[in-house]
Motif scaffolding. Structure first.
Motif, mmCIF file in Angstrom:
data_model
loop_
_atom_site.group_PDB
_atom_site.id
_atom_site.type_symbol
_atom_site.label_atom_id
_atom_site.label_comp_id
_atom_site.label_asym_id
_atom_site.label_seq_id
_atom_site.Cartn_x
_atom_site.Cartn_y
_atom_site.Cartn_z
ATOM 1 N N MET A 41 -14.859 -11.575 -3.591
ATOM 2 C CA MET A 41 -15.590 -10.418 -3.294
ATOM 3 C C MET A 41 -16.605 -10.297 -2.050
ATOM 4 S SD MET A 41 -18.164 -7.877 -3.628
ATOM 5 C CE MET A 41 -19.335 -8.790 -4.981
ATOM 6 N N ASP A 97 -17.717 3.362 -6.636
ATOM 7 C CA ASP A 97 -16.929 2.181 -6.791
ATOM 8 C C ASP A 97 -18.003 0.843 -6.988
ATOM 9 O OD1 ASP A 97 -14.777 3.759 -6.740
ATOM 10 O OD2 ASP A 97 -14.449 3.003 -4.663
ATOM 11 N N ALA A 98 -18.724 0.677 -6.104
ATOM 12 C CA ALA A 98 -19.544 -0.425 -6.051
ATOM 13 C C ALA A 98 -20.619 -0.193 -7.226
ATOM 14 C CB ALA A 98 -20.376 -0.350 -4.947
ATOM 15 N N GLN A 145 -14.872 7.176 5.890
ATOM 16 C CA GLN A 145 -13.647 6.562 6.804
ATOM 17 C C GLN A 145 -12.495 5.860 6.218
ATOM 18 O OE1 GLN A 145 -15.819 3.357 9.290
ATOM 19 N NE2 GLN A 145 -13.939 2.220 8.920
ATOM 20 N N MET A 186 -18.809 6.574 5.322
ATOM 21 C CA MET A 186 -18.480 7.498 4.279
ATOM 22 C C MET A 186 -17.140 8.177 4.559
ATOM 23 S SD MET A 186 -20.594 10.734 2.858
ATOM 24 C CE MET A 186 -21.867 9.846 2.017
ATOM 25 N N ALA A 237 -26.270 -6.143 4.582
ATOM 26 C CA ALA A 237 -25.202 -6.486 3.864
ATOM 27 C C ALA A 237 -23.816 -6.827 4.726
ATOM 28 C CB ALA A 237 -24.838 -5.568 2.678
ATOM 29 N N TRP A 296 -9.417 3.514 4.729
ATOM 30 C CA TRP A 296 -9.093 2.095 4.570
ATOM 31 C C TRP A 296 -8.183 1.584 5.692
ATOM 32 C CZ3 TRP A 296 -11.233 -1.592 1.373
ATOM 33 C CH2 TRP A 296 -10.544 -2.415 1.261
ATOM 34 N N GLY A 354 -17.264 12.486 -1.485
ATOM 35 C CA GLY A 354 -18.155 11.747 -0.525
ATOM 36 C C GLY A 354 -18.794 10.383 -0.995
ATOM 37 N N ARG A 408 -16.978 5.853 -2.603
ATOM 38 C CA ARG A 408 -16.939 4.220 -2.314
ATOM 39 C C ARG A 408 -18.373 3.862 -2.886
ATOM 40 N NH1 ARG A 408 -14.829 4.429 3.155
ATOM 41 N NH2 ARG A 408 -12.453 4.077 2.742
ATOM 42 N N ARG A 430 0.746 -1.186 0.154
ATOM 43 C CA ARG A 430 -0.034 -0.012 0.060
ATOM 44 C C ARG A 430 0.871 1.340 -0.141
ATOM 45 N NH1 ARG A 430 -3.314 -0.210 4.708
ATOM 46 N NH2 ARG A 430 -3.948 1.869 4.518
ATOM 47 N N GLN A 446 -16.728 -9.630 2.396
ATOM 48 C CA GLN A 446 -17.691 -9.035 2.811
ATOM 49 C C GLN A 446 -17.995 -9.413 4.447
ATOM 50 O OE1 GLN A 446 -20.998 -9.068 0.083
ATOM 51 N NE2 GLN A 446 -22.427 -8.126 1.507
ATOM 52 N N GLN A 485 -17.744 -0.032 5.862
ATOM 53 C CA GLN A 485 -17.166 1.212 6.180
ATOM 54 C C GLN A 485 -18.097 2.366 6.144
ATOM 55 O OE1 GLN A 485 -15.143 0.615 2.132
ATOM 56 N NE2 GLN A 485 -13.067 0.517 3.192
ATOM 57 N N ARG A 488 -12.145 -5.458 -3.052
ATOM 58 C CA ARG A 488 -12.168 -4.443 -2.004
ATOM 59 C C ARG A 488 -13.895 -4.046 -1.940
ATOM 60 N NH1 ARG A 488 -7.090 -0.831 -1.535
ATOM 61 N NH2 ARG A 488 -8.573 0.461 -0.660
ATOM 62 N N LEU A 489 -14.509 -4.172 -3.286
ATOM 63 C CA LEU A 489 -15.912 -3.776 -3.127
ATOM 64 C C LEU A 489 -16.675 -4.410 -2.011
ATOM 65 C CD1 LEU A 489 -16.899 -3.763 -6.953
ATOM 66 C CD2 LEU A 489 -15.927 -1.891 -5.584
ATOM 67 N N GLY A 490 -16.364 -5.749 -1.627
ATOM 68 C CA GLY A 490 -16.874 -6.276 -0.524
ATOM 69 C C GLY A 490 -16.755 -5.594 0.784
ATOM 70 N N ALA A 536 -29.760 -1.080 5.007
ATOM 71 C CA ALA A 536 -29.124 -1.941 3.889
ATOM 72 C C ALA A 536 -27.730 -2.375 4.392
ATOM 73 C CB ALA A 536 -29.139 -0.918 2.764
ATOM 74 N N LYS A 537 -26.848 -1.448 4.846
ATOM 75 C CA LYS A 537 -25.702 -1.884 5.073
ATOM 76 C C LYS A 537 -25.467 -2.796 6.327
ATOM 77 C CE LYS A 537 -22.484 1.884 3.897
ATOM 78 N NZ LYS A 537 -21.268 2.723 4.362
ATOM 79 N N GLY A 575 -26.580 -5.784 -3.216
ATOM 80 C CA GLY A 575 -26.263 -6.666 -2.238
ATOM 81 C C GLY A 575 -25.231 -6.178 -1.310
ATOM 82 N N LEU A 576 -24.300 -5.366 -1.575
ATOM 83 C CA LEU A 576 -23.242 -4.578 -0.693
ATOM 84 C C LEU A 576 -23.927 -3.707 0.097
ATOM 85 C CD1 LEU A 576 -20.460 -4.413 -3.204
ATOM 86 C CD2 LEU A 576 -20.600 -5.711 -1.434
ATOM 87 N N GLY A 577 -25.326 -3.361 -0.045
ATOM 88 C CA GLY A 577 -25.921 -2.327 0.607
ATOM 89 C C GLY A 577 -25.726 -0.954 0.331
ATOM 90 N N TYR A 600 -17.634 -2.635 1.263
ATOM 91 C CA TYR A 600 -18.380 -1.348 1.295
ATOM 92 C C TYR A 600 -19.555 -1.227 2.489
ATOM 93 C CZ TYR A 600 -21.925 1.971 0.126
ATOM 94 O OH TYR A 600 -22.809 2.966 0.208
ATOM 95 N N PRO A 601 -20.096 -2.416 2.942
ATOM 96 C CA PRO A 601 -20.823 -2.472 3.897
ATOM 97 C C PRO A 601 -20.163 -2.322 5.548
ATOM 98 C CG PRO A 601 -21.013 -4.559 3.223
ATOM 99 C CD PRO A 601 -20.247 -3.688 2.189
#
Lengths: 340, 274
Positions: free
Chosen positions: B157, A226-227, B115, B113, B81, B117, A220, A223, A11, B161, B111, B104-106, B77-78, A237-239, B108-109
């Motif tokens: 992915m 991205d999804a 915040q 806004m 998820a 990594w 803002g 993310r 990283r 999660q 994190q 990395r998309l996995g 929703a989060k 499904g990721l919320g 998402y729930p």
């Protein structure tokens, strides 16, 4: 364990190379803005430029530099940054790499508003026409978003189809109005091809907070954006709250495009070309894609504006013509590659 | 066996209409904790819709879905998820996205806004990539992967999660036999070693019978039968649900039932046509 240990190293290495990249782009931006200040019909030395900027002596040189060169050296990069970021978000929202504020009809809507404002309502001032352009971009994004979202949900393809339809419609209306008003044609033609010439510096101060608001909103949402690059089911499904994120992202696009058109008119294809460069530089995560597109868009537009002063020297070409030529070539290459 | 485990998810009277078509018709289903539940049924029976409905992805679905006794309508929703992962059928992402960017998309729930990594996010992504064997491919563009590699990247992915419950909609479609087994063995391992509750939609009945703790036959928007594969793999049920006339044998390697279709079940299909 070994693999988790490797993570911080990788990283920081990536981080370092991105930092170098951003520093390089900022350096290029400074350089291109200096070129914009010094190069043109008359070529000034750096000493003359700094003298005019920091010790205004009322000389003709100082008047040209602060009154003509400075506004475009500020408005060109801000317009490019705005269109670059808008392009990134439009391409993500439509999941379509050849989408841009142009193909969504936002530039067309802004142009139509300018023509209607000028011909129908007799708006003459540049600021008045700028406001009309921004208003047009806003209304168009609401109409395109609204029509695409009605009847069975918002699909990426539908957004683009509605956008292209609306763009054709507004171009047709613009031609009808201009054909029946020959006198206005010459005056508006320069605006309609996009330019940074003779823009008052006030436009920059009007545009800056709007562009910043659009940028902050985009960052803002980074993310969630991205999804959203994945399909709807995966993103949901990721919320990710799909409708809310799309609505807010469209608001950001409208702010950015409206500000850009209000400053420079419709500068073609910047929003199409810049995101491709940004993704090649920093990858697909929006937290990097958006800043990279802003910086690259700023450099690209500023250099295009400098080039516009020389391609048919001593006459100025509209910068929109330059970006349209470059954009058309890039678009053709993209299409040819996709077909291959 | 499946009957003894408490339910993580309890679907109650789930009804979903597309226009005037009833896709799910007052469907009820328990999903036992720590088990592999496989949904099977003919095309259009509603099994994929059911899987998506468990994640509350449909507008206008009626009925209750309880997660550990709590209606999922009460969860954000989060929140949801973080508890139930979903690998959609034929998922898509840009071909120039890297494997690592996809995985990395996995996160998402997990994190908020803006915040940053975290080490925890990084560790989860790494574990998911190592567990699916895509860690060596992490800088590859997903457009350059083979079908099997791509499917493992998508599973990574979903693993990133870090959900207790994982739903996979036809995860072995378009994979050759070896990669189908790779993928399902990976899922079985997640269930065995990490105790994840798995819900799978599978088309291939023999694979379904081999990997399921609880097999569910979905037919015309309802659960026609559920139980251990040995209980469900009967000529009568296969004729009724799948409209095939099949012989049932026991797989000599795994001891699970397998079916060998002789042809369509004639009586039923004639009735359908009439």
């Amino acid at each position: 364990m070994a693999s988790t240990m490797a993570l911080p190293n990788r990283r920081s290495r990536l981080g370092a190379s991105k930092a170098t990249l951003y520093a390089g782009l900022i350096g290029l931006l400074a350089l291109s803005m200096l070129m914009s200040l010094t190069l043109g019909y008359k070529i000034y030395s750096l000493g003359q430029v700094f003298g005019a900027l920091f010790a205004h002596d009322g000389s003709e040189t100082a008047v040209v530099i602060t009154g003509l060169r400075l506004p475009r050296a500020l408005i060109a990069p801000l317009t490019g940054a705005a269109l670059g970021m808008a392009g990134v978000m439009v391409q993500t929202l439509s999941r379509n790499r050849i989408a841009s504020p142009d193909t969504l009809g936002l530039n067309g809507g802004a142009s139509l508003a300018v023509v209607v404002g000028s011909v129908v309502f007799g708006v003459q001032s540049l600021t008045g026409l700028s406001l009309a352009a921004a208003f047009g971009a806003f209304i168009t994004s609401i109409v395109v978003f609204g029509v695409a979202a009605s009847a069975g949900g918002l699909s990426p393809l539908k957004i683009v189809l509605v956008g292209v339809t609306f763009a054709s419609l507004s171009h047709a209306l613009v031609e009808v109005i201009l054909t029946s008003n020959e006198a206005q044609l010459q005056q508006l033609l320069f605006w309609l091809s996009g330019a940074f010439v003779d823009r008052p510096i006030g436009l920059f101060y009007n545009g800056l907070p709007v562009v910043l608001a659009g940028a902050v909103l985009g960052i803002g949402l980074s993310r969630a954006l991205d999804a959203l690059q994945a399909d709807d089911s995966t993103a949901a499904g990721l919320g990710v709250p799909l409708a809310a994120v799309r609505g807010l992202a469209f608001l950001a696009v409208a702010l950015l495009t409206g500000a850009a058109v209000s400053m420079a008119g419709p500068v073609a294809f910047v929003g199409l070309v810049v995101p491709h460069a940004a993704r090649r530089l920093v990858g697909l995560r929006h937290i990097h894609q958006l800043p990279a597109a802003a910086l690259f868009g700023a450099v690209y537009t500023t250099l295009a504006d400098v080039a516009a002063r020389f391609v048919i020297y001593p006459v100025e070409a509209p910068v929109g013509a330059i970006t349209a030529v470059v954009g058309a070539v890039v678009l053709l290459v993209l299409l040819a590659r996709r077909a291959a | 066996m499946a009957e003894l485990a408490p339910s993580r998810i309890e679907v109650r009277d789930l009804t979903l209409m597309y226009g005037h078509d009833t896709v799910l018709d007052a469907l009820s289903l328990p999903v036992p904790a720590g088990k592999v539940t496989v949904l099977a049924g003919p095309n259009g029976c509603g099994k994929s819709t059911l899987l998506r409905a468990i994640r509350r992805l449909h507008q206008g679905q009626r009925g209750q879905i309880l997660l550990d006794g709590v209606d999922i309508g009460a969860l954000g929703a989060k929140d949801l998820a973080r508890q139930i992962g979903l690998l959609a059928q034929s998922p898509s992402a840009p071909p120039d996205m890297s494997v690592e960017e996809l995985v990395r998309l996995g996160r998402y729930p997990h994190q908020a806004m803006l915040q940053p990594w975290s080490e925890k996010d990084g560790a989860a992504v790494n574990r998911a990539m190592v567990g699916t064997g895509v860690d060596t491919l992490k800088h590859r563009r997903i457009g350059s992967l083979s079908g099997g590699q791509l499917q493992r990247a998508w599973i990574a992915m979903v693993l990133a999660q870090e959900t207790d419950i994982i739903c996979l909609d036809e995860p072995v479609n378009h994979l050759d036999m070896a990669h189908q087994l790779d993928c399902l063995d990976l899922v079985a391992k997640l269930n065995r070693e990490a105790g994840r509750t798995i819900v799978l939609v599978l088309h291939d009945l023999n694979l379904a019978a081999r990997y399921a703790d609880q097999l569910v036959f979905v037919h015309e928007g309802r659960v026609r039968a559920l139980g251990r594969p040995e209980e469900l793999m009967t000529p009568e049920l296969l004729a009724e649900v799948f409209e095939v006339d099949a012989a049932i044998m026991t797989d000599p390697v795994h001891g699970r039932p397998i079916c060998i279709p002789r042809g369509r079940a004639k009586a039923k299909s004639v009735r359908e046509i009439a």
